[in-house]
Design an enzyme around this catalytic site. Structure first.
Site, short mmCIF file in Angstrom:
data_model
loop_
_atom_site.label_atom_id
_atom_site.label_comp_id
_atom_site.label_asym_id
_atom_site.label_seq_id
_atom_site.Cartn_x
_atom_site.Cartn_y
_atom_site.Cartn_z
N SER A 275 0.37 3.98 -5.79
CA SER A 275 -0.25 2.66 -5.70
C SER A 275 -1.55 2.75 -4.91
O SER A 275 -1.55 3.16 -3.74
CB SER A 275 0.69 1.68 -5.00
N HIS B 128 -0.56 2.98 -10.24
CA HIS B 128 -0.10 1.60 -10.10
C HIS B 128 -1.22 0.76 -9.47
O HIS B 128 -1.72 1.08 -8.39
CB HIS B 128 1.14 1.62 -9.19
N ASP C 180 -2.33 -2.76 -8.04
CA ASP C 180 -1.82 -4.01 -7.48
C ASP C 180 -2.88 -5.10 -7.49
O ASP C 180 -3.88 -5.01 -6.80
CB ASP C 180 -1.34 -3.77 -6.04
N MET D 100 -3.67 -8.96 -6.68
CA MET D 100 -3.17 -10.07 -5.86
C MET D 100 -4.19 -11.20 -5.82
O MET D 100 -5.39 -10.94 -5.73
CB MET D 100 -2.92 -9.59 -4.42
N HIS E 66 0.22 -4.36 -11.88
CA HIS E 66 1.24 -5.22 -11.29
C HIS E 66 0.57 -6.52 -10.88
O HIS E 66 -0.15 -6.56 -9.87
CB HIS E 66 1.87 -4.47 -10.09
N MET F 234 0.44 -9.71 -9.26
CA MET F 234 1.04 -10.62 -8.27
C MET F 234 0.15 -11.85 -8.23
O MET F 234 -0.56 -12.11 -7.24
CB MET F 234 1.13 -9.91 -6.90
N MET G 184 11.16 -5.37 -6.70
CA MET G 184 10.43 -5.30 -5.43
C MET G 184 11.41 -4.95 -4.31
O MET G 184 12.43 -5.62 -4.13
CB MET G 184 9.77 -6.64 -5.10
N GLY H 23 2.70 -8.13 -1.27
CA GLY H 23 1.48 -8.59 -0.59
C GLY H 23 0.79 -7.50 0.21
O GLY H 23 -0.43 -7.49 0.32
N PHE H 24 1.58 -6.59 0.75
CA PHE H 24 0.99 -5.58 1.64
C PHE H 24 1.68 -4.23 1.46
O PHE H 24 2.86 -4.17 1.10
CB PHE H 24 1.10 -6.03 3.10
N GLY H 25 0.91 -3.17 1.74
CA GLY H 25 1.48 -1.83 1.72
C GLY H 25 2.16 -1.50 3.03
O GLY H 25 2.11 -2.28 3.99
N ASP I 196 9.34 -0.75 -5.98
CA ASP I 196 8.01 -0.89 -5.36
C ASP I 196 8.16 -1.42 -3.95
O ASP I 196 8.58 -2.56 -3.75
CB ASP I 196 7.19 -1.85 -6.24
N GLY I 197 7.78 -0.58 -2.98
CA GLY I 197 7.77 -1.02 -1.60
C GLY I 197 8.62 -0.13 -0.70
O GLY I 197 9.83 -0.02 -0.89
N GLY I 198 7.96 0.57 0.21
CA GLY I 198 8.68 1.39 1.17
C GLY I 198 9.30 2.64 0.59
O GLY I 198 10.25 3.19 1.15
N GLY J 19 2.80 3.91 -2.35
CA GLY J 19 1.46 3.66 -1.82
C GLY J 19 1.19 4.47 -0.58
O GLY J 19 0.61 5.55 -0.61
C1 DX5 Z 1 3.18 -4.44 -2.42
C2 DX5 Z 1 2.68 -3.74 -3.63
C3 DX5 Z 1 3.02 -2.30 -3.64
C4 DX5 Z 1 2.52 -1.52 -2.46
C5 DX5 Z 1 3.57 -0.54 -2.09
O1 DX5 Z 1 3.06 -5.79 -2.56
O2 DX5 Z 1 3.20 -4.30 -4.82
O3 DX5 Z 1 2.69 -1.66 -4.85
O4 DX5 Z 1 1.31 -0.85 -2.67
O5 DX5 Z 1 3.15 0.10 -0.96
P1 DX5 Z 1 4.04 1.06 -0.08
O6 DX5 Z 1 4.48 2.21 -0.95
O7 DX5 Z 1 3.09 1.47 0.98
O8 DX5 Z 1 5.20 0.26 0.44
ZN ZN Z 2 2.98 -3.08 -6.74
#
Ligand code: DX5
Ligand code: ZN
Length: 221
Positions: free
Chosen positions: A14, A39, A41, A43, A72, A74, A143, A148-150, A178-180, A200
């Site tokens: 990402s 990927h 993102d 937003m 993706h 959002m 999710m 919203g944030f990495g 997606d996420g963490g 990401g």
């Molecule tokens: C979050 C995004 C993700 C994000 C994941 O809202 O949809 O794609 O980049 O980031 P990491 O892998 O750092 O959690």
């Molecule tokens: Zn994403």
């Protein structure tokens, strides 16, 4: 190019954690590491409390990369903007069930345009919300953080929805998380039945992107 046929594990870096000032170079670094997808993102500052890139940037990036563009969205009105992303050259559009007006209609539009269609659900959205729509899609995105944030912490209770979704969609539809996701959480989600890992911070937060990707690959072997 559509998403790879289900049955393989894929890592989708990402770019949210990449350096947006040199996006093409950043994407090239993961391309040489051998991933098939990137990927993207998107937003809107409305569906999520952050704003990133849109079709204008993606269309420019398209000229610099042959990777499968996994977008993706959002955003609050996916129907309104889908065509702009198709025109920008994305290969997959993932939209959120929480805001889609008529998911089957949008999925049909994406398929008629020759791209893949994926449905996404937030951590607090129950599996029931996508039960009828998921089988129409090429991929379901679960999710595992609040979008919203990495670099947020992985939510295991959200990830566990993958188990139930896998029962609904069988083996021919991809399940992306997606996420963490990192070398610690990747084996957990693969165990639940996911096959597509958005990563990401655990890739773009590291200097050596190839080593970071290999760490995650090795963690799920
Ligand atoms: C979050 C995004 C993700 C994000 C994941 O809202 O949809 O794609 O980049 O980031 P990491 O892998 O750092 O959690
Ligand atoms: Zn994403």
């Amino acid at each position: 190019m559509p998403l790879p046929k289900a049955g393989t594990i894929e890592i989708a870096p990402s770019i949210l954690s990449a350096d947006f000032g040199k996006l093409a170079d950043e994407v090239a670094q993961v391309e040489v590491a051998g991933v098939k997808l990137v990927h993207l993102d998107v937003m809107d500052g409305h569906f999520v409390p952050n704003i990133t890139i849109g079709p204008v940037v993606i269309a420019k990036l398209r000229k610099h990369s042959k990777l499968i563009f996994d977008s993706h969205l959002m955003i609050s009105e996916p129907e309104k903007y889908a065509q702009a992303f198709i025109d920008a050259g994305v290969d997959n559009i993932t939209f959120h069930i929480e805001v889609a007006e008529n998911p089957p209609r949008l999925i049909e539009k994406l398929h008629k345009s020759g791209i893949s269609a994926s449905i996404c659900l937030n951590p607090e959205t129950p599996v029931d919300a996508i039960r009828n729509v998921a089988p129409l899609c090429d991929m379901v995105l679960v999710m595992t953080v609040h979008p919203g944030f990495g670099a947020q912490k992985f939510i295991d209770d959200a990830a566990k929805k993958v188990i139930e979704i896998r029962k609904i969609v069988g083996s021919n539809i991809r399940i992306e998380v997606d996420g963490g996701i990192d070398a610690t959480t990747a084996p957990i989600v693969i165990g639940y039945g996911a096959d597509t890992l958005v990563v990401g911070n655990a890739i773009f937060g590291k200097k050596d992107r190839t080593a970071a990707i290999n760490d995650i690959r090795n963690s799920v072997r």
